[in-house]
Scaffold this motif. Sequence first.
Motif, PDB file in Angstrom:
ATOM      1  N   LYS A   1       0.842  -1.207   0.000  1.00 25.93           N
ATOM      2  CA  LYS A   1       0.000   0.000   0.000  1.00 25.93           C
ATOM      3  C   LYS A   1       0.876   1.257   0.000  1.00 25.93           C
ATOM      4  O   LYS A   1       1.828   1.363   0.761  1.00 25.93           O
TER       5      LYS A   1
ATOM      6  N   ARG B   1       1.998   4.961   0.841  1.00 26.80           N
ATOM      7  CA  ARG B   1       1.826   5.837   1.993  1.00 26.80           C
ATOM      8  C   ARG B   1       2.827   6.973   1.907  1.00 26.80           C
ATOM      9  O   ARG B   1       3.812   6.889   1.183  1.00 26.80           O
TER      10      ARG B   1
ATOM     11  N   LYS C   1      -6.155   9.139  12.131  1.00 23.18           N
ATOM     12  CA  LYS C   1      -6.156   9.005  10.670  1.00 23.18           C
ATOM     13  C   LYS C   1      -4.772   9.340  10.104  1.00 23.18           C
ATOM     14  O   LYS C   1      -4.253   8.626   9.239  1.00 23.18           O
TER      15      LYS C   1
ATOM     16  N   GLN D   1      -2.361   6.558  11.019  1.00 25.72           N
ATOM     17  CA  GLN D   1      -2.633   5.410  10.147  1.00 25.72           C
ATOM     18  C   GLN D   1      -1.939   5.588   8.798  1.00 25.72           C
ATOM     19  O   GLN D   1      -1.293   4.672   8.300  1.00 25.72           O
ATOM     20  N   GLN D   2      -2.051   6.769   8.216  1.00 25.66           N
ATOM     21  CA  GLN D   2      -1.435   7.029   6.915  1.00 25.66           C
ATOM     22  C   GLN D   2       0.085   6.955   6.986  1.00 25.66           C
ATOM     23  O   GLN D   2       0.725   6.352   6.136  1.00 25.66           O
TER      24      GLN D   2
ATOM     25  N   SER E   1      -3.650  -0.506   7.305  1.00 23.09           N
ATOM     26  CA  SER E   1      -4.821  -0.411   6.450  1.00 23.09           C
ATOM     27  C   SER E   1      -6.088   0.035   7.156  1.00 23.09           C
ATOM     28  O   SER E   1      -7.042   0.421   6.508  1.00 23.09           O
ATOM     29  N   SER E   2      -6.113  -0.006   8.476  1.00 20.39           N
ATOM     30  CA  SER E   2      -7.351   0.358   9.160  1.00 20.39           C
ATOM     31  C   SER E   2      -7.057   1.220  10.381  1.00 20.39           C
ATOM     32  O   SER E   2      -5.965   1.160  10.953  1.00 20.39           O
ATOM     33  N   LEU E   3      -8.062   1.998  10.767  1.00 15.62           N
ATOM     34  CA  LEU E   3      -7.927   2.805  11.976  1.00 15.62           C
ATOM     35  C   LEU E   3      -7.756   1.923  13.202  1.00 15.62           C
ATOM     36  O   LEU E   3      -7.005   2.262  14.123  1.00 15.62           O
ATOM     37  N   SER E   4      -8.424   0.769  13.208  1.00 19.96           N
ATOM     38  CA  SER E   4      -8.312  -0.113  14.374  1.00 19.96           C
ATOM     39  C   SER E   4      -6.885  -0.652  14.527  1.00 19.96           C
ATOM     40  O   SER E   4      -6.398  -0.814  15.645  1.00 19.96           O
ATOM     41  N   ALA E   5      -6.197  -0.900  13.416  1.00 16.05           N
ATOM     42  CA  ALA E   5      -4.801  -1.353  13.497  1.00 16.05           C
ATOM     43  C   ALA E   5      -3.918  -0.256  14.075  1.00 16.05           C
ATOM     44  O   ALA E   5      -3.046  -0.519  14.910  1.00 16.05           O
TER      45      ALA E   5
ATOM     46  N   LYS F   1      -4.985   2.133  16.050  1.00 16.73           N
ATOM     47  CA  LYS F   1      -5.392   2.276  17.452  1.00 16.73           C
ATOM     48  C   LYS F   1      -4.739   1.212  18.328  1.00 16.73           C
ATOM     49  O   LYS F   1      -4.314   1.503  19.444  1.00 16.73           O
TER      50      LYS F   1
END
Length: 169
Positions: free
Chosen positions: A26, A28, A136, A139-140, A145-149, A151
């Motif tokens: 991905k 970034r 956010k 995360q970037q 890939s996710s906000l939960s990751a 967090k």
Amino acid sequence: MSDYLAANGRTLIETTVRSEIAFNGKTRPLVWSGPKACAAIDAYLESRIVARHGITTSPAAYRGLDPCGPLFLTGEGEPFSFTRRTTPSGAVSYSCESLTEIVRHLHQQAGIEHGNASAARRTFAVKLHRDGRSLKLIQQLIGVSSLSAGKRLIDGDPVRLASVVSGVI
């Protein structure tokens, strides 16, 4: 090389980790604004020029280094080799054991026990969170890939109650 240098040889400030070289495939953001890191990379690039590793026939462009070549090379001047893996769920990831070993060794030199790239990413995420950056953005920057990751990384912040209280009172 062109992910770090402009054609005129100046360090780029903002580029991207391209999907084809990202560990998780991905894209970034990649920001080259840390003066210590840039000074270290510049010294490394100078040593590559002296060793004639990854140079080009156009010495005026990209400090004489091949713009299509990788930023980092092995001690022999060759590109690092990456292993492509596909998980049972179909996710693709890339790894390079020799780079992993270099990162591990750098952590040891810095006196960090059990240091690895994941621990460095977690430290970076926690520092951003402590500085008030949004989940956010974190995360970037760390490429999850996710906000939960993201967090989950910052939830492991080992901040002490005393440091929280000292910042308030």
